[in-house]
Design an enzyme around this catalytic site. Structure first.
Site, short mmCIF file in Angstrom:
data_model
loop_
_atom_site.label_atom_id
_atom_site.label_comp_id
_atom_site.label_asym_id
_atom_site.label_seq_id
_atom_site.Cartn_x
_atom_site.Cartn_y
_atom_site.Cartn_z
N HIS A 128 0.82 -1.22 0.00
CA HIS A 128 0.00 0.00 0.00
C HIS A 128 0.85 1.26 0.00
CE1 HIS A 128 -3.47 -2.49 1.97
NE2 HIS A 128 -3.29 -2.78 0.69
N CYS A 136 4.48 14.16 -6.64
CA CYS A 136 3.96 15.34 -7.32
C CYS A 136 2.77 14.96 -8.20
CB CYS A 136 5.07 15.97 -8.19
SG CYS A 136 4.48 17.28 -9.27
N SER A 198 -6.91 -7.48 9.75
CA SER A 198 -8.33 -7.84 9.84
C SER A 198 -8.76 -8.69 8.66
CB SER A 198 -9.17 -6.55 9.88
OG SER A 198 -8.89 -5.79 8.70
C1 BV8 Z 1 -7.75 -2.19 -5.50
C2 BV8 Z 1 -2.98 3.00 2.57
C3 BV8 Z 1 -8.41 -2.34 -7.77
C4 BV8 Z 1 -3.73 4.28 2.83
C5 BV8 Z 1 -4.72 1.28 2.60
C6 BV8 Z 1 -13.03 -6.91 -3.38
C7 BV8 Z 1 -14.06 -7.01 -2.46
C8 BV8 Z 1 -14.46 -5.89 -1.74
C9 BV8 Z 1 -13.82 -4.65 -1.91
C10 BV8 Z 1 -12.81 -4.58 -2.81
C11 BV8 Z 1 -12.41 -5.69 -3.55
N1 BV8 Z 1 -11.38 -5.31 -4.35
C12 BV8 Z 1 -11.11 -3.99 -4.16
C13 BV8 Z 1 -11.98 -3.51 -3.23
C14 BV8 Z 1 -12.07 -2.14 -2.75
C15 BV8 Z 1 -11.06 -1.85 -1.65
C16 BV8 Z 1 -11.35 -2.62 -0.37
O1 BV8 Z 1 -10.74 -3.63 -0.09
N2 BV8 Z 1 -12.27 -2.10 0.41
C17 BV8 Z 1 -12.55 -2.71 1.70
C18 BV8 Z 1 -12.82 -1.60 2.73
C19 BV8 Z 1 -13.73 -3.64 1.56
N3 BV8 Z 1 -9.69 -2.13 -2.07
C20 BV8 Z 1 -9.03 -1.23 -2.80
O2 BV8 Z 1 -9.54 -0.19 -3.18
C21 BV8 Z 1 -7.59 -1.55 -3.16
N4 BV8 Z 1 -7.39 -1.28 -4.57
O3 BV8 Z 1 -8.12 -3.29 -5.23
O4 BV8 Z 1 -7.68 -1.68 -6.80
C22 BV8 Z 1 -9.90 -2.17 -7.50
C23 BV8 Z 1 -10.39 -0.95 -7.04
C24 BV8 Z 1 -11.78 -0.81 -6.78
C25 BV8 Z 1 -12.64 -1.89 -6.97
C26 BV8 Z 1 -12.13 -3.12 -7.41
C27 BV8 Z 1 -10.74 -3.25 -7.66
C28 BV8 Z 1 -6.63 -0.65 -2.40
C29 BV8 Z 1 -6.66 -0.98 -0.93
C30 BV8 Z 1 -5.54 -0.21 -0.22
C31 BV8 Z 1 -6.15 0.90 0.62
N5 BV8 Z 1 -5.09 1.58 1.37
N6 BV8 Z 1 -3.69 1.88 3.19
C32 BV8 Z 1 -3.62 4.72 4.27
O5 BV8 Z 1 -2.91 4.05 5.06
O6 BV8 Z 1 -4.23 5.75 4.60
S1 BV8 Z 1 -5.54 0.04 3.41
C33 BV8 Z 1 -5.48 0.41 5.06
O7 BV8 Z 1 -6.39 -0.47 5.63
C34 BV8 Z 1 -4.16 0.15 5.76
O8 BV8 Z 1 -3.18 -0.35 4.87
C35 BV8 Z 1 -4.44 -0.90 6.79
O9 BV8 Z 1 -3.45 -1.87 6.85
C36 BV8 Z 1 -5.68 -1.45 6.25
C37 BV8 Z 1 -6.67 -1.88 7.32
O10 BV8 Z 1 -6.55 -3.17 7.40
P1 BV8 Z 1 -5.58 -3.82 8.54
O11 BV8 Z 1 -4.17 -3.60 8.18
O12 BV8 Z 1 -6.02 -5.20 8.69
O13 BV8 Z 1 -5.84 -3.01 9.84
P2 BV8 Z 1 -7.13 -3.03 10.71
O14 BV8 Z 1 -7.08 -1.88 11.60
O15 BV8 Z 1 -8.27 -3.21 9.78
O16 BV8 Z 1 -7.04 -4.39 11.55
C38 BV8 Z 1 -6.05 -4.52 12.53
C39 BV8 Z 1 -6.12 -5.98 12.94
O17 BV8 Z 1 -5.03 -6.22 13.81
C40 BV8 Z 1 -7.39 -6.33 13.71
O18 BV8 Z 1 -7.88 -7.56 13.20
C41 BV8 Z 1 -6.91 -6.50 15.16
O19 BV8 Z 1 -7.58 -7.56 15.82
C42 BV8 Z 1 -5.47 -6.86 14.98
N7 BV8 Z 1 -4.58 -6.39 16.03
C43 BV8 Z 1 -4.58 -5.19 16.66
N8 BV8 Z 1 -3.53 -5.14 17.50
C44 BV8 Z 1 -2.85 -6.32 17.40
C45 BV8 Z 1 -3.52 -7.12 16.46
N9 BV8 Z 1 -3.11 -8.36 16.13
C46 BV8 Z 1 -2.00 -8.83 16.74
N10 BV8 Z 1 -1.29 -8.11 17.64
C47 BV8 Z 1 -1.69 -6.87 18.00
N11 BV8 Z 1 -0.97 -6.18 18.90
#
Ligand code: BV8
Length: 254
Positions: A128, A136, A198
């Site tokens: 990511h 730019c 997640s």
């Molecule tokens: C794309 C940078 C082509 C920005 C980020 C298929 C199905 C559904 C949706 C889609 C799909 N394909 C594409 C999509 C759309 C979208 C998407 O996935 N949407 C989601 C919300 C459903 N994906 C995209 O747009 C991607 N591009 O596929 O292009 C396309 C486009 C459109 C449509 C089709 C195809 C681009 C995705 C990248 C987005 N950018 N980051 C920024 O940082 O601001 S993602 C961002 O979310 C971060 O990278 C972060 O990592 C991520 C969140 O996820 P996690 O990393 O898992 O973090 P989270 O907080 O969610 O979870 C933390 C976990 O850790 C929890 O489970 C918790 O229990 C655990 N935890 C906490 N503490 C601990 C721990 N575990 C162990 N130890 C601990 N101490």
């Protein structure tokens, strides 16, 4: 460590010792113990405060580049005081240990904080992008670690455009070189580990399923259950900063 978790770590350590090609997917949970807020944790997570789905998009930047660049510069400043935690250090050591025995461990990270590299990780793919790089909008040229805070928002580039964060926003494609490296790791790994994520953000969320479909052994290390917890061979409920050091200890014991 509780008995079930210890048994899971022992099983995963065994798989590590026999694996030749290991892929480790990490997410925001891996950096949580470094003080980097994750996207979902209610108290500290940015979903609650800033709704990244709204801000982490090209549309938000086009509509309000000042707010979006202020948010990212705030996150960048926050990162400046965050250090790698024992989970990052253990994973970097596992990478070196794998290389020393002729196998290979690649980290596929969704995180944009650079902490895997800071911990000494070398075979790290930033799926990511990186918050340390700004780009730019006019020329696409990149600026690494521009001094912060910026003196104006949105910051202007030296080439007459604006500077945007070098991260992948929702709706944007992942960097082609990162996709290529991830595809290679997924196509060849005999062990896939998902840690601190997640498993809800695509395409990374689908990696475990794809590795399993190819017959790779799969495991998860996560604080909370996720959509892949029931799919993987070994599901370890725990904090990566505690589990990874124990995994390193068991895997590398003579
Ligand atoms: C794309 C940078 C082509 C920005 C980020 C298929 C199905 C559904 C949706 C889609 C799909 N394909 C594409 C999509 C759309 C979208 C998407 O996935 N949407 C989601 C919300 C459903 N994906 C995209 O747009 C991607 N591009 O596929 O292009 C396309 C486009 C459109 C449509 C089709 C195809 C681009 C995705 C990248 C987005 N950018 N980051 C920024 O940082 O601001 S993602 C961002 O979310 C971060 O990278 C972060 O990592 C991520 C969140 O996820 P996690 O990393 O898992 O973090 P989270 O907080 O969610 O979870 C933390 C976990 O850790 C929890 O489970 C918790 O229990 C655990 N935890 C906490 N503490 C601990 C721990 N575990 C162990 N130890 C601990 N101490």
């Amino acid at each position: 460590m509780d008995a079930a978790r210890e048994r899971g770590v022992e099983r995963l350590a065994e798989s590590l010792r026999s694996a030749e090609r290991i892929a480790v997917l990490t997410g925001a949970g891996f950096s949580a113990e470094s003080g980097v807020p994750t996207f979902r944790d209610a108290m500290t997570g940015m979903w609650a405060k800033f709704d990244p789905l709204r801000l982490a998009t090209p549309e938000a930047f086009a509509a309000d580049p000042e707010t979006v660049t202020r948010w990212y510069d705030w996150r960048r400043e926050l990162l400046a005081s965050c250090k790698p935690n024992p989970g990052h250090a253990a994973l970097a050591e596992l990478e070196r240990w794998s290389r020393s025995r002729g196998s290979r461990l690649t980290v596929l990270t969704q995180n944009v904080d650079g902490l895997h590299h800071a911990a000494g990780g070398e075979d790290v793919v930033e799926l990511h992008g990186s918050l340390r790089v700004w780009r730019c909008t006019k020329t696409g040229r990149e600026v690494a670690d521009p001094p912060f805070p910026f003196n104006e928002y949105p910051p202007r580039s030296q080439w007459g455009g604006l500077l945007r964060p070098g991260v992948v926003w929702f709706g944007e494609m992942l960097p082609p070189d990162a996709v290529e490296a991830a595809e290679e790791a997924l196509a060849t790994c005999d062990l896939f580990i998902s840690a601190g994520t997640s498993a809800e953000v695509h395409p990374a969320a689908g990696f475990a399923q794809r590795a399993a479909a190819r017959g790779a052994a799969t495991a998860e290390i996560n604080r909370d259950p996720t959509p892949i917890s029931g799919l993987v061979d070994v599901s370890i409920r725990g904090m990566t900063g505690q589990v990874l050091p124990r995994l390193l200890e068991l895997a590398t014991a003579d």
